[in-house]
Motif scaffolding. Structure first.
Motif, PDB file in Angstrom:
ATOM      1  N   GLU A 576      59.056  41.903  44.065  1.00 41.42           N
ATOM      2  CA  GLU A 576      57.978  42.536  44.832  1.00 41.42           C
ATOM      3  C   GLU A 576      57.366  43.696  44.033  1.00 41.42           C
ATOM      4  O   GLU A 576      56.143  43.838  43.963  1.00 41.42           O
ATOM      5  CB  GLU A 576      58.514  43.038  46.168  1.00 41.42           C
ATOM      6  N   MET A 577      58.219  44.524  43.453  1.00 45.04           N
ATOM      7  CA  MET A 577      57.729  45.665  42.676  1.00 45.04           C
ATOM      8  C   MET A 577      56.900  45.204  41.481  1.00 45.04           C
ATOM      9  O   MET A 577      55.842  45.780  41.180  1.00 45.04           O
ATOM     10  CB  MET A 577      58.923  46.504  42.194  1.00 45.04           C
ATOM     11  N   ALA A 578      57.361  44.167  40.801  1.00 49.61           N
ATOM     12  CA  ALA A 578      56.641  43.671  39.631  1.00 49.61           C
ATOM     13  C   ALA A 578      55.290  43.089  40.022  1.00 49.61           C
ATOM     14  O   ALA A 578      54.271  43.334  39.356  1.00 49.61           O
ATOM     15  CB  ALA A 578      57.484  42.624  38.904  1.00 49.61           C
ATOM     16  N   ALA A 579      55.265  42.312  41.107  1.00 51.19           N
ATOM     17  CA  ALA A 579      54.004  41.714  41.540  1.00 51.19           C
ATOM     18  C   ALA A 579      52.996  42.792  41.930  1.00 51.19           C
ATOM     19  O   ALA A 579      51.811  42.722  41.562  1.00 51.19           O
ATOM     20  CB  ALA A 579      54.254  40.767  42.713  1.00 51.19           C
ATOM     21  N   PHE A 583      49.483  43.217  39.849  1.00 53.60           N
ATOM     22  CA  PHE A 583      48.220  43.050  40.576  1.00 53.60           C
ATOM     23  C   PHE A 583      47.404  44.344  40.556  1.00 53.60           C
ATOM     24  O   PHE A 583      46.177  44.306  40.436  1.00 53.60           O
ATOM     25  CB  PHE A 583      48.502  42.602  42.012  1.00 53.60           C
ATOM     26  N   LYS A 584      48.085  45.465  40.677  1.00 52.41           N
ATOM     27  CA  LYS A 584      47.371  46.741  40.636  1.00 52.41           C
ATOM     28  C   LYS A 584      46.683  46.925  39.289  1.00 52.41           C
ATOM     29  O   LYS A 584      45.520  47.355  39.224  1.00 52.41           O
ATOM     30  CB  LYS A 584      48.363  47.881  40.896  1.00 52.41           C
ATOM     31  N   ALA A 585      47.372  46.570  38.218  1.00 54.94           N
ATOM     32  CA  ALA A 585      46.774  46.682  36.889  1.00 54.94           C
ATOM     33  C   ALA A 585      45.570  45.747  36.739  1.00 54.94           C
ATOM     34  O   ALA A 585      44.559  46.111  36.139  1.00 54.94           O
ATOM     35  CB  ALA A 585      47.825  46.371  35.820  1.00 54.94           C
ATOM     36  N   ALA A 586      45.673  44.550  37.298  1.00 53.33           N
ATOM     37  CA  ALA A 586      44.557  43.598  37.208  1.00 53.33           C
ATOM     38  C   ALA A 586      43.340  44.120  37.966  1.00 53.33           C
ATOM     39  O   ALA A 586      42.195  43.995  37.495  1.00 53.33           O
ATOM     40  CB  ALA A 586      44.987  42.239  37.749  1.00 53.33           C
ATOM     41  N   LEU A 587      43.570  44.706  39.147  1.00 54.76           N
ATOM     42  CA  LEU A 587      42.445  45.251  39.915  1.00 54.76           C
ATOM     43  C   LEU A 587      41.859  46.479  39.223  1.00 54.76           C
ATOM     44  O   LEU A 587      40.627  46.649  39.185  1.00 54.76           O
ATOM     45  CB  LEU A 587      42.921  45.604  41.322  1.00 54.76           C
ATOM     46  N   GLY A 589      41.697  46.886  36.149  1.00 55.42           N
ATOM     47  CA  GLY A 589      40.958  46.390  34.997  1.00 55.42           C
ATOM     48  C   GLY A 589      39.535  45.976  35.302  1.00 55.42           C
ATOM     49  O   GLY A 589      38.708  45.863  34.385  1.00 55.42           O
ATOM     50  N   VAL A 590      39.232  45.734  36.575  1.00 51.12           N
ATOM     51  CA  VAL A 590      37.846  45.383  36.949  1.00 51.12           C
ATOM     52  C   VAL A 590      37.221  46.500  37.787  1.00 51.12           C
ATOM     53  O   VAL A 590      36.270  46.276  38.540  1.00 51.12           O
ATOM     54  CB  VAL A 590      37.789  44.030  37.701  1.00 51.12           C
ATOM     55  N   GLY A 591      37.775  47.694  37.654  1.00 47.66           N
ATOM     56  CA  GLY A 591      37.164  48.856  38.305  1.00 47.66           C
ATOM     57  C   GLY A 591      37.498  49.026  39.764  1.00 47.66           C
ATOM     58  O   GLY A 591      36.819  49.793  40.464  1.00 47.66           O
ATOM     59  N   LEU A 592      38.557  48.357  40.263  1.00 52.75           N
ATOM     60  CA  LEU A 592      38.905  48.456  41.685  1.00 52.75           C
ATOM     61  C   LEU A 592      40.165  49.303  41.861  1.00 52.75           C
ATOM     62  O   LEU A 592      41.127  48.913  42.534  1.00 52.75           O
ATOM     63  CB  LEU A 592      39.102  47.053  42.279  1.00 52.75           C
ATOM     64  N   SER A 593      40.145  50.481  41.264  1.00 50.39           N
ATOM     65  CA  SER A 593      41.324  51.344  41.307  1.00 50.39           C
ATOM     66  C   SER A 593      41.601  51.895  42.708  1.00 50.39           C
ATOM     67  O   SER A 593      42.717  52.345  42.990  1.00 50.39           O
ATOM     68  CB  SER A 593      41.166  52.505  40.322  1.00 50.39           C
ATOM     69  N   ALA A 594      40.603  51.846  43.609  1.00 45.82           N
ATOM     70  CA  ALA A 594      40.813  52.346  44.971  1.00 45.82           C
ATOM     71  C   ALA A 594      41.551  51.344  45.850  1.00 45.82           C
ATOM     72  O   ALA A 594      41.990  51.688  46.950  1.00 45.82           O
ATOM     73  CB  ALA A 594      39.473  52.700  45.607  1.00 45.82           C
ATOM     74  N   ALA A 595      41.702  50.102  45.378  1.00 41.43           N
ATOM     75  CA  ALA A 595      42.380  49.083  46.174  1.00 41.43           C
ATOM     76  C   ALA A 595      43.855  49.431  46.338  1.00 41.43           C
ATOM     77  O   ALA A 595      44.489  49.972  45.428  1.00 41.43           O
ATOM     78  CB  ALA A 595      42.235  47.717  45.519  1.00 41.43           C
ATOM     79  N   THR A 596      44.394  49.122  47.493  1.00 38.66           N
ATOM     80  CA  THR A 596      45.820  49.325  47.740  1.00 38.66           C
ATOM     81  C   THR A 596      46.480  47.978  48.021  1.00 38.66           C
ATOM     82  O   THR A 596      45.841  47.044  48.524  1.00 38.66           O
ATOM     83  CB  THR A 596      46.049  50.272  48.926  1.00 38.66           C
ATOM     84  N   ILE A 597      47.757  47.897  47.691  1.00 38.22           N
ATOM     85  CA  ILE A 597      48.494  46.636  47.814  1.00 38.22           C
ATOM     86  C   ILE A 597      49.736  46.849  48.659  1.00 38.22           C
ATOM     87  O   ILE A 597      50.495  47.793  48.434  1.00 38.22           O
ATOM     88  CB  ILE A 597      48.894  46.102  46.419  1.00 38.22           C
ATOM     89  N   GLU A 598      49.933  45.973  49.620  1.00 36.31           N
ATOM     90  CA  GLU A 598      51.149  45.972  50.418  1.00 36.31           C
ATOM     91  C   GLU A 598      51.822  44.612  50.266  1.00 36.31           C
ATOM     92  O   GLU A 598      51.197  43.575  50.475  1.00 36.31           O
ATOM     93  CB  GLU A 598      50.842  46.225  51.898  1.00 36.31           C
TER      94      GLU A 598
END
Length: 636
Positions: A576-579, A583-587, A589-598
């Motif tokens: 879970e931590m790795a995913a 995914f956070k790094a991928a987002l 990379g396209v300028g979506l640093s404000a996205a949050t992941i649960e």
């Protein structure tokens, strides 16, 4: 879930009722021959001078192939078996094969089934690991590629044979004849306990028209050995008995429509998959041969050959290919390659080896118009478990219906491996498989603890069966990392890092990767009072993990690793931590640093990443960044 029309001219079963109808005919009634050798001999008598195989040394569609007829295939296999017998190999012995894809690899397969057990080894493994595999199987003979510019297989073979005292004979094959070079005979020499002879000279001196030995073949005869987890230095060997191999060939015919056809209508198969893998051997080589097909063996390195992907569709056109196969990494490239040829003969692309990302499957079918068959299988069941024969009719994202004659149970086990219950439909658990092609257990019986439950093989994969009987693979329970279809045992990474004097605990897992499906990474807990630089630990692991593919791409240090009640590292949390991190790094990379992941656990899909903070105008960018991953995700 697009409903994409199929182009198949045959009708594989695509519904539970159709599967039942297939199973109404006993599997034994579908096996026209008692064993693989009898099947190949029958095809040679039936098709005689017709091409069994065309070998391409390069990816140039205009180049002339090296053709082997059915009669030549049998004669070459018989002569090789006789040559090995003359050199001291006895019926039932293990014959290891360390060659790239070339005609001699297929001859070795035929000879292996005639005399003993064909045991192909991945030539990309390091010499020390190959030596461990040879010792594990107690190989008597090795067929290896001799010294070849640009390839180090001969050097690896020498290292391996020197470390394997059971090997008494090694035959060195050559690619020179396929390059137009004059044949040369390598001098006889000694490596360890093995005499090293020239392959062509040994075969030329052996009878081609008769056997010089008697090797009765029955259902329990082990005719193949495949290594799994061979990157670890602690290889496991799965024996394949004749009963299982023949069952697998019958199941392939039932699932895909492979069948004996008149000479003028024979199916063409393009095989760019390695013959040391069950997909390449059984699905794309042996099954066509026992059904009278014509296989085009596409270069020694397959999809790794420069120009093969660029010329792939032209090869399909030239050889009128009806069926071919790829792993998802190769399919990803083909999905974006220009279709610059007449590929109307191509009825089906089979994809397997690792989980197929749904967007990739749709993109391939929509771009090429070729029916996509997603398959799920494993070495331990000699191949097929489930297949999705029509990518639009059975939903992309599922691996399709459980194959005819196979049974699947979804079970849950506790953290210590004890059985808890069978799951309901649409409830995720561990996939357990029973099959007529199931192996009897690993060659080393000490490795079989917990491998079976109630006669079913515990795959270590997590998944669910839906209401329609389709199988969905949602994750992994066992410590196997699948990097581009290549199995890596997490234990080798953990053993390497645990050798560090300041490391207390290690958990190695597969983290999501948009290209390879997974790449290895390791989480580390340091001993009390100790510190380390993650980059230094990564280098430390790389020095001690012999196989490059198994070296962790990242090493991360945590204050404490998650553990079970009995003190074992709890890997679901690490996954879970790795995913989340990937995914956070991928987002980002396209300028979506404000996205949050649960990270959420869905009863149907297993681990799902719920992504919030993405505006409607940003959704296309998010999809572009994440569609290559096989891990389930959704925008919320």
């Amino acid at each position: 879930m697009n409903d994409i029309p199929s182009t198949l001219s045959f009708t594989p079963p695509t519904t539970p009722d159709a599967i039942q109808a297939v199973e109404a005919t006993p599997l034994t009634s579908r096996l026209n021959y008692p064993n693989t050798v009898a099947a190949l001999l029958a095809q040679a008598e039936k098709y005689d001078a017709a091409a069994a195989q065309s070998f391409l040394m390069s990816a140039d569609p205009a180049a002339e192939p090296h053709v082997t007829s059915y009669t030549q295939l049998i004669e070459e296999g018989r002569a090789l078996a006789n040559a090995l017998h003359a050199a001291g190999v006895r019926p039932g012995d293990r014959i290891a094969v360390l060659t790239p894809n070339m005609p001699e690899t297929v001859f070795a397969m035929v000879a292996g089934h005639m005399l003993g057990a064909f045991a192909p080894i991945n030539p990309m493994l390091e010499g020390e690991i190959i030596g461990a595999i040879l010792r594990e199987m107690e190989a008597t003979a090795v067929i290896a590629l001799g010294p070849t510019p640009g390839l180090d297989i001969a050097e690896k073979a020498a290292t391996a044979v020197a470390a394997a005292p059971s090997v008494k004979i090694m035959l060195e094959a050559s690619l020179a004849p396929y390059l137009g070079a004059p044949p040369s005979t390598a001098p006889e020499r000694q490596i360890g306990s093995a005499r090293v002879l020239d392959y062509r000279a040994a075969v030329a001196a052996a009878p081609r028209d008769r056997f010089t030995f008697n090797h009765p073949i029955d259902n329990d005869t082990v005719s193949a050995l495949f290594h799994t987890g061979g990157t670890t230095g602690a290889p496991k060997l799965a024996p394949h008995r004749q009963q299982a191999i023949m069952a697998q060939l019958g199941m392939i015919s039932a699932s895909f429509g492979h069948r004996e056809l008149p000479l003028e209508n024979r199916m063409g198969f393009l095989n760019a998959l390695p013959l040391f893998h069950i997909f390449g051997k059984y699905g794309m080589c042996l099954s066509p041969l026992v059904n009278g097909g014509h296989t085009v063996l596409a270069t020694p390195a397959g999809f790794r050959t420069p120009g093969l992907v660029e010329n792939f569709w032209k090869l399909v056109e030239r050889y009128k290919i009806a069926s071919t196969g790829a792993v998802p990494t190769a399919l990803s490239v083909l999905a974006h390659a220009e279709v610059d040829a007449d590929i109307s003969s191509l009825e089906m692309m089979i994809v397997g080896g690792s989980i197929l990302p749904s967007p990739l499957g749709r993109a391939f079918v929509e771009r090429t118009g070729v029916a996509l068959c997603d398959v799920y299988g494993m070495t331990e069941v000699t191949g097929l478990v489930a297949c999705n024969p029509e990518a639009g009719r059975a939903r992309i994202g599922s691996v399709g219906l459980v194959s005819p004659y196979v049974r699947v149970r979804i079970c849950t086990f506790d953290a210590d491996g004890k059985y808890v219950k069978d799951c309901e439909r649409d409830e995720a658990g561990e996939i357990c498989v029973d099959s007529p092609a199931k192996f009897p257990g690993y060659l080393d019986a000490s490795r079989n603890d917990g491998v079976f439950h109630d006669g079913f093989y515990r795959t270590g994969d997590l998944g669910r069966l839906d209401a329609e009987g389709a199988l969905w693979v949602t994750g992994r329970a066992k410590d196997i990392i699948i990097r581009g279809g290549h199995n890596i045992d997490a234990g080798v990474i953990e053993d390497a890092l645990m050798a560090h004097p300041d490391v207390a605990f290690v958990g190695a897992i597969g983290q999501p990767d948009a290209y390879a499906g997974e790449t290895p990474c390791a989480y580390v807990e340091m001993a009390p009072g100790k510190t380390a630089d993650p980059a230094a630990l990564k280098d430390y692991a790389a020095e001690r993990v012999a196989e490059r593919a198994a070296r962790p791409v990242e090493v991360l240090i945590l204050p404490a690793l998650p553990k079970t009640a009995v003190g074992k590292v709890y890997k679901p949390t690490l996954r879970e931590m790795a995913a989340e991190r990937v995914f956070k790094a991928a987002l980002n990379g396209v300028g979506l640093s404000a996205a949050t992941i649960e990270v959420q656990q869905d009863p149907k899909q297993g681990m799902v990443l719920a992504i919030s903070g993405v505006a409607a105008s940003e959704q296309a960018a998010a999809e572009q960044a994440l569609n290559g991953f096989t891990t389930a995700w959704r925008l919320v």
